[in-house]
Design an enzyme around this catalytic site. Structure first.
Site, PDB file in Angstrom:
ATOM      1  N   ASP A   1       0.560  -1.561  -0.291  1.00 50.03           N
ATOM      2  CA  ASP A   1       0.112   0.176  -0.021  1.00 50.03           C
ATOM      3  C   ASP A   1       0.844   1.004  -0.517  1.00 50.03           C
TER       4      ASP A   1
ATOM      5  N   CYS B   1     -14.907  -7.569 -16.426  1.00 52.82           N
ATOM      6  CA  CYS B   1     -16.696  -6.731 -16.345  1.00 52.82           C
ATOM      7  C   CYS B   1     -17.942  -7.462 -16.922  1.00 52.82           C
TER       8      CYS B   1
ATOM      9  N   CYS C   1     -21.888  -5.028 -17.868  1.00 46.76           N
ATOM     10  CA  CYS C   1     -22.091  -4.775 -16.603  1.00 46.76           C
ATOM     11  C   CYS C   1     -21.286  -3.462 -16.372  1.00 46.76           C
TER      12      CYS C   1
ATOM     13  N   CYS D   1     -21.484  -1.114 -10.505  1.00 48.14           N
ATOM     14  CA  CYS D   1     -20.947   0.110  -9.636  1.00 48.14           C
ATOM     15  C   CYS D   1     -21.033   1.826 -10.446  1.00 48.14           C
TER      16      CYS D   1
ATOM     17  N   CYS E   1     -21.922   4.402  -7.558  1.00 50.02           N
ATOM     18  CA  CYS E   1     -21.518   5.244  -6.223  1.00 50.02           C
ATOM     19  C   CYS E   1     -22.708   6.578  -6.896  1.00 50.02           C
TER      20      CYS E   1
ATOM     21  N   CYS F   1     -14.572  10.819  -4.415  1.00 50.84           N
ATOM     22  CA  CYS F   1     -14.492   9.245  -3.543  1.00 50.84           C
ATOM     23  C   CYS F   1     -15.170   9.628  -2.296  1.00 50.84           C
TER      24      CYS F   1
ATOM     25  N   CYS G   1     -19.256   0.719  -3.842  1.00 54.12           N
ATOM     26  CA  CYS G   1     -18.763  -0.045  -5.104  1.00 54.12           C
ATOM     27  C   CYS G   1     -18.276  -1.403  -5.023  1.00 54.12           C
TER      28      CYS G   1
ATOM     29  N   CYS H   1     -21.393  -5.090  -6.355  1.00 55.50           N
ATOM     30  CA  CYS H   1     -20.144  -5.806  -7.727  1.00 55.50           C
ATOM     31  C   CYS H   1     -21.002  -7.732  -7.551  1.00 55.50           C
TER      32      CYS H   1
HETATM   33  C1  B12 Z   1      -4.572   6.420  -3.347  1.00 56.24           C
HETATM   34  C2  B12 Z   1      -4.938   4.652  -3.831  1.00 56.24           C
HETATM   35  C3  B12 Z   1      -6.861   5.069  -2.655  1.00 56.24           C
HETATM   36  C4  B12 Z   1      -7.071   6.603  -3.394  1.00 56.24           C
HETATM   37  C5  B12 Z   1      -7.432   6.261  -4.858  1.00 56.24           C
HETATM   38  C6  B12 Z   1      -7.852   4.750  -4.842  1.00 56.24           C
HETATM   39  C7  B12 Z   1      -8.229   4.542  -7.179  1.00 56.24           C
HETATM   40  N1  B12 Z   1      -8.758   4.330  -7.820  1.00 56.24           N
HETATM   41  O1  B12 Z   1      -6.802   5.126  -7.732  1.00 56.24           O
HETATM   42  C8  B12 Z   1      -8.552   6.790  -2.606  1.00 56.24           C
HETATM   43  C9  B12 Z   1      -7.952   7.177  -1.195  1.00 56.24           C
HETATM   44  C10 B12 Z   1     -10.072   7.009  -3.136  1.00 56.24           C
HETATM   45  C11 B12 Z   1      -8.356   5.022  -2.012  1.00 56.24           C
HETATM   46  C12 B12 Z   1      -9.475   4.868  -2.049  1.00 56.24           C
HETATM   47  C13 B12 Z   1      -9.659   2.686  -1.810  1.00 56.24           C
HETATM   48  N2  B12 Z   1      -8.903   1.791  -1.534  1.00 56.24           N
HETATM   49 CO1  B12 Z   1      -6.941   2.560  -1.921  1.00 56.24          CO
HETATM   50  N3  B12 Z   1      -5.117   3.027  -2.580  1.00 56.24           N
HETATM   51  C14 B12 Z   1      -4.262   3.503  -3.313  1.00 56.24           C
HETATM   52  C15 B12 Z   1      -3.238   3.446  -3.524  1.00 56.24           C
HETATM   53  C16 B12 Z   1      -1.873   3.468  -2.575  1.00 56.24           C
HETATM   54  C17 B12 Z   1      -2.491   3.630  -5.043  1.00 56.24           C
HETATM   55  C18 B12 Z   1      -3.510   3.657  -6.039  1.00 56.24           C
HETATM   56  C19 B12 Z   1      -3.138   4.029  -7.034  1.00 56.24           C
HETATM   57  O2  B12 Z   1      -1.549   4.300  -7.128  1.00 56.24           O
HETATM   58  N4  B12 Z   1      -3.659   4.436  -8.067  1.00 56.24           N
HETATM   59  C20 B12 Z   1      -4.130   5.312  -9.563  1.00 56.24           C
HETATM   60  C21 B12 Z   1      -4.560   4.399 -10.769  1.00 56.24           C
HETATM   61  C22 B12 Z   1      -4.749   5.060 -11.111  1.00 56.24           C
HETATM   62  O3  B12 Z   1      -3.796   3.054 -10.778  1.00 56.24           O
HETATM   63  P1  B12 Z   1      -4.235   1.474  -9.903  1.00 56.24           P
HETATM   64  O4  B12 Z   1      -5.754   1.606  -9.878  1.00 56.24           O
HETATM   65  O5  B12 Z   1      -3.670   1.699  -8.325  1.00 56.24           O
HETATM   66  O6  B12 Z   1      -3.664   0.613 -11.061  1.00 56.24           O
HETATM   67  C23 B12 Z   1      -4.989   0.524 -12.422  1.00 56.24           C
HETATM   68  C24 B12 Z   1      -5.335   1.018 -13.083  1.00 56.24           C
HETATM   69  O7  B12 Z   1      -3.561   1.863 -12.979  1.00 56.24           O
HETATM   70  C25 B12 Z   1      -5.711   1.044 -14.154  1.00 56.24           C
HETATM   71  N5  B12 Z   1      -5.491   1.451 -15.420  1.00 56.24           N
HETATM   72  C26 B12 Z   1      -4.290   1.721 -16.410  1.00 56.24           C
HETATM   73  N6  B12 Z   1      -3.918   2.536 -17.424  1.00 56.24           N
HETATM   74  C27 B12 Z   1      -5.860   2.123 -17.380  1.00 56.24           C
HETATM   75  C28 B12 Z   1      -6.080   2.339 -19.344  1.00 56.24           C
HETATM   76  C29 B12 Z   1      -7.283   2.065 -18.984  1.00 56.24           C
HETATM   77  C30 B12 Z   1      -8.011   2.529 -19.808  1.00 56.24           C
HETATM   78  C31 B12 Z   1      -8.243   1.777 -17.566  1.00 56.24           C
HETATM   79  C32 B12 Z   1      -9.731   1.303 -17.367  1.00 56.24           C
HETATM   80  C33 B12 Z   1      -7.277   1.393 -16.776  1.00 56.24           C
HETATM   81  C34 B12 Z   1      -5.976   1.718 -16.626  1.00 56.24           C
HETATM   82  O8  B12 Z   1      -4.651  -0.436 -13.593  1.00 56.24           O
HETATM   83  C35 B12 Z   1      -3.846  -0.161 -12.930  1.00 56.24           C
HETATM   84  C36 B12 Z   1      -4.903  -2.234 -12.014  1.00 56.24           C
HETATM   85  O9  B12 Z   1      -5.566  -2.193 -12.016  1.00 56.24           O
HETATM   86  C37 B12 Z   1      -2.930   1.371  -3.722  1.00 56.24           C
HETATM   87  C38 B12 Z   1      -2.210   1.010  -2.993  1.00 56.24           C
HETATM   88  C39 B12 Z   1      -0.671   0.891  -3.893  1.00 56.24           C
HETATM   89  N7  B12 Z   1      -0.035   1.700  -3.191  1.00 56.24           N
HETATM   90  O10 B12 Z   1      -1.411   0.856  -5.019  1.00 56.24           O
HETATM   91  C40 B12 Z   1      -4.049   1.361  -2.599  1.00 56.24           C
HETATM   92  C41 B12 Z   1      -5.685   0.517  -3.312  1.00 56.24           C
HETATM   93  C42 B12 Z   1      -5.483   0.379  -4.299  1.00 56.24           C
HETATM   94  N8  B12 Z   1      -6.522   0.515  -2.290  1.00 56.24           N
HETATM   95  C43 B12 Z   1      -7.250  -0.366  -1.738  1.00 56.24           C
HETATM   96  C44 B12 Z   1      -8.603  -0.128  -0.849  1.00 56.24           C
HETATM   97  C45 B12 Z   1      -8.755  -2.058  -0.819  1.00 56.24           C
HETATM   98  C46 B12 Z   1      -9.044   0.767  -1.182  1.00 56.24           C
HETATM   99  C47 B12 Z   1     -10.564   1.038  -0.446  1.00 56.24           C
HETATM  100  C48 B12 Z   1     -11.715   0.096  -0.848  1.00 56.24           C
HETATM  101  C49 B12 Z   1     -10.673   1.239   0.904  1.00 56.24           C
HETATM  102  C50 B12 Z   1     -12.076   1.360   1.283  1.00 56.24           C
HETATM  103  N9  B12 Z   1     -13.089   0.693   1.319  1.00 56.24           N
HETATM  104  O11 B12 Z   1     -12.543   3.048   1.379  1.00 56.24           O
HETATM  105  C51 B12 Z   1     -11.063   2.004  -1.462  1.00 56.24           C
HETATM  106  C52 B12 Z   1     -11.336   1.196  -2.740  1.00 56.24           C
HETATM  107  C53 B12 Z   1     -12.043   3.051  -3.569  1.00 56.24           C
HETATM  108  C54 B12 Z   1     -12.153   2.389  -5.197  1.00 56.24           C
HETATM  109  N10 B12 Z   1     -13.456   2.489  -6.103  1.00 56.24           N
HETATM  110  O12 B12 Z   1     -10.495   2.451  -5.763  1.00 56.24           O
HETATM  111  C55 B12 Z   1      -6.415  -1.643  -1.850  1.00 56.24           C
HETATM  112  C56 B12 Z   1      -7.414  -2.530  -3.107  1.00 56.24           C
HETATM  113  C57 B12 Z   1      -7.205  -3.783  -3.073  1.00 56.24           C
HETATM  114  C58 B12 Z   1      -7.773  -4.399  -4.066  1.00 56.24           C
HETATM  115  N11 B12 Z   1      -8.246  -5.510  -4.222  1.00 56.24           N
HETATM  116  O13 B12 Z   1      -7.428  -4.288  -5.181  1.00 56.24           O
HETATM  117  C59 B12 Z   1      -5.238  -1.086  -2.669  1.00 56.24           C
HETATM  118  C60 B12 Z   1      -4.018  -1.932  -3.418  1.00 56.24           C
HETATM  119  C61 B12 Z   1      -4.278  -1.298  -1.022  1.00 56.24           C
HETATM  120  C62 B12 Z   1      -4.139  -2.391  -1.011  1.00 56.24           C
HETATM  121  N12 B12 Z   1      -2.843  -2.334  -0.547  1.00 56.24           N
HETATM  122  O14 B12 Z   1      -4.615  -3.784  -0.864  1.00 56.24           O
HETATM  123  N13 B12 Z   1      -6.914   4.284  -2.508  1.00 56.24           N
HETATM  124  S1  SF4 Z   2     -19.579  -4.125 -10.481  1.00 49.53           S
HETATM  125 FE1  SF4 Z   2     -18.663  -5.451 -10.530  1.00 49.53          FE
HETATM  126  S2  SF4 Z   2     -18.964  -6.409 -12.449  1.00 49.53           S
HETATM  127 FE2  SF4 Z   2     -20.074  -5.463 -12.829  1.00 49.53          FE
HETATM  128  S3  SF4 Z   2     -18.529  -3.115 -13.481  1.00 49.53           S
HETATM  129 FE3  SF4 Z   2     -18.179  -2.946 -11.402  1.00 49.53          FE
HETATM  130  S4  SF4 Z   2     -16.899  -4.157 -11.011  1.00 49.53           S
HETATM  131 FE4  SF4 Z   2     -17.206  -5.002 -13.499  1.00 49.53          FE
END
Ligand code: B12
Ligand code: SF4
Length: 377
Positions: free
Chosen positions: A134, A188, A191, A194, A198, A214, A243, A247
């Site tokens: 994380d 997905c 679907c 989510c 939101c 968020c 969200c 799901c």
């Molecule tokens: C910053 C952060 C947050 C922020 C922003 C979340 C976000 N979605 O970016 C906030 C505070 C909102 C947050 C909330 C939550 N978080 Co948080 N968070 C982080 C953190 C520290 C960094 C995430 C990050 O860099 N995001 C930037 C985005 C751009 O990148 P990413 O999501 O990491 O990567 C994906 C995208 O880049 C995507 N992508 C890349 N290119 C492209 C192109 C296209 C077209 C698309 C569609 C996607 C795509 O692919 C990657 C893999 O899926 C991580 C830990 C870590 N070091 O990674 C935990 C982490 C993501 N969080 C986690 C959790 C549990 C949560 C919450 C559930 C907590 C809660 N219950 O409130 C919520 C969920 C919100 C959500 N829907 O994401 C877990 C997720 C576990 C999992 N199964 O996915 C993590 C991984 C922590 C951990 N080590 O377990 N979080």
């Molecule tokens: S609710 Fe779950 S299965 Fe449906 S779009 Fe969201 S992440 Fe995908």
């Protein structure tokens, strides 16, 4: 293939120490993520909790010079609790998200990664590694996706076939070349549940979150909560799960494999009123081992006040008046004033007027005006 046997031994050992999923991938850069991270940054969609530069977030070799592979791990957590306490009038309760149930997951995953590194170090001379959970620079989700832990959902989560999205993620960059695993073949489909569910529209597109919108983020900020969000957070004290809860991939998923991740119902759904008078020390003693305590007591107490207003809890007004008059923190005085007005007990507005005549902080005065405005509604 090179290190295939070692890989199998590591997988077996990992399962024996309570790592629920493990996957292997190369240490190649996450080149395709760069554009994504730039777009998020330019759009102002980041939370500010992300660590490091874009290069550091996408290039494993910047963290371990001779990096060859990344071992991704996942540990599953429960989605339902037994003996949920009743949320009764006069004793209303708040809510911590599931990622804050049980012992802080950073401790749990880091301990497992330490055990795993010790196991490998005992077998491989010259073994070098760097672990992250994380708070590291790498995207735990991007690593997990490429290592075959799960697929990337439209809600942004890594969704595993076995445990849904209810998994914590972590990784270890290593200098050992391992055969890579294949990404999970699932998606997905059509679907969009989510995105449609939101409450703030923070999922602006499939797999794209505006973190600033968020609710999980908003509960962790330290200043005044923007007006639009006060009703939307409801009784949420930390994080948000909608969200995940909606799901279909999480339907019937409720995993109880780790006693240390089981929730204490009274801690994760605590009574709101007693939260308001906790000292820093009492807060640390009670909540310090939960992931949701990392920002300290201030955001939790602010959210508790908003939750009391949400429930229109008249029994809380005496304590809220005390906070409005005496608390040294402007955010708490102001939020209390707003809440007193929203609850609207017979003596609410007179109490705000008296406090307002003595208040000097401009932000608190604005909140007092907002509190008084409820009198006319
Ligand atoms: C910053 C952060 C947050 C922020 C922003 C979340 C976000 N979605 O970016 C906030 C505070 C909102 C947050 C909330 C939550 N978080 Co948080 N968070 C982080 C953190 C520290 C960094 C995430 C990050 O860099 N995001 C930037 C985005 C751009 O990148 P990413 O999501 O990491 O990567 C994906 C995208 O880049 C995507 N992508 C890349 N290119 C492209 C192109 C296209 C077209 C698309 C569609 C996607 C795509 O692919 C990657 C893999 O899926 C991580 C830990 C870590 N070091 O990674 C935990 C982490 C993501 N969080 C986690 C959790 C549990 C949560 C919450 C559930 C907590 C809660 N219950 O409130 C919520 C969920 C919100 C959500 N829907 O994401 C877990 C997720 C576990 C999992 N199964 O996915 C993590 C991984 C922590 C951990 N080590 O377990 N979080
Ligand atoms: S609710 Fe779950 S299965 Fe449906 S779009 Fe969201 S992440 Fe995908």
């Amino acid at each position: 293939m090179a290190n295939e046997q070692l890989k199998q031994d590591i997988i077996e050992y990992a399962h024996s120490i309570g790592i629920d999923k493990i996957g292997f991938t190369s240490a190649n850069p996450f080149a395709e993520m760069k554009a994504r991270l730039e777009l998020q940054q330019e759009s102002g969609y980041q939370s500010g909790f992300e660590k490091g530069t874009i290069a550091e977030r996408t290039e494993p070799k910047l963290h371990l010079e001779d990096a060859e592979s990344i071992i991704a791990i996942a540990i599953a957590y429960p989605s339902r609790m037994k003996d949920k306490p009743k949320n009764k009038r006069g004793k209303r309760r708040g809510n911590f998200c599931r990622a804050s149930w049980g012992m802080d997951y950073h401790i749990v995953l880091n301990e497992r990664l330490e055990q795993l590194s010790a196991y490998i170090a005992a077998r491989v001379p010259g073994f070098r590694w760097r672990s992250m959970v994380d708070t590291g620079e790498l995207s735990d989700r991007a690593v997990a996706e490429r290592a075959g832990i799960g697929f990337s959902g439209k809600n942004c989560f890594i969704i595993t076939p076995e445990f849904g999205s209810y998994v914590y993620l972590g990784e270890m960059i290593t200098n050992i070349p391992f055969p890579s695993d294949q990404p999970v073949d699932d998606s997905c489909g059509d679907c969009t549940i989510c995105l449609d569910s939101c409450p703030t529209g923070a999922l602006v597109a499939p797999g794209r979150l505006n973190a600033q919108q968020c609710i999980a983020f908003v509960t962790q900020t330290k200043g005044f909560m923007p007006d639009d969000y006060r009703e939307k957070i409801g009784n949420q004290l930390y994080g948000f799960d909608t969200c995940q809860l909606v799901c279909p991939k999480n339907k019937h998923i409720d995993t109880h494999l780790h006693p240390e991740l089981e929730p204490d119902p009274d801690l994760v759904k605590p009574e709101l009123l007693p939260l308001l008078s906790l000292s820093n020390r009492q807060f640390k003693e009670k909540f310090g081992r939960m992931a949701g305590s990392w920002r300290g007591k201030n955001p939790i107490q602010r959210n508790a006040i908003i939750a009391l207003a949400h429930y229109k809890e008249e029994e809380a007004v005496d304590e809220l008046i005390r906070l409005m008059n005496e608390d040294p923190r402007p955010v708490i005085r102001g939020t209390a004033a707003w809440a007193i007005g929203k609850i609207g007990r017979a003596d609410s507005y007179e109490a705000i007027r008296i406090a307002k005549s003595k208040e000097t902080d401009p932000d608190v005065l604005i909140e007092m005006e907002k509190g008084l405005a409820f009198e006319l509604q």
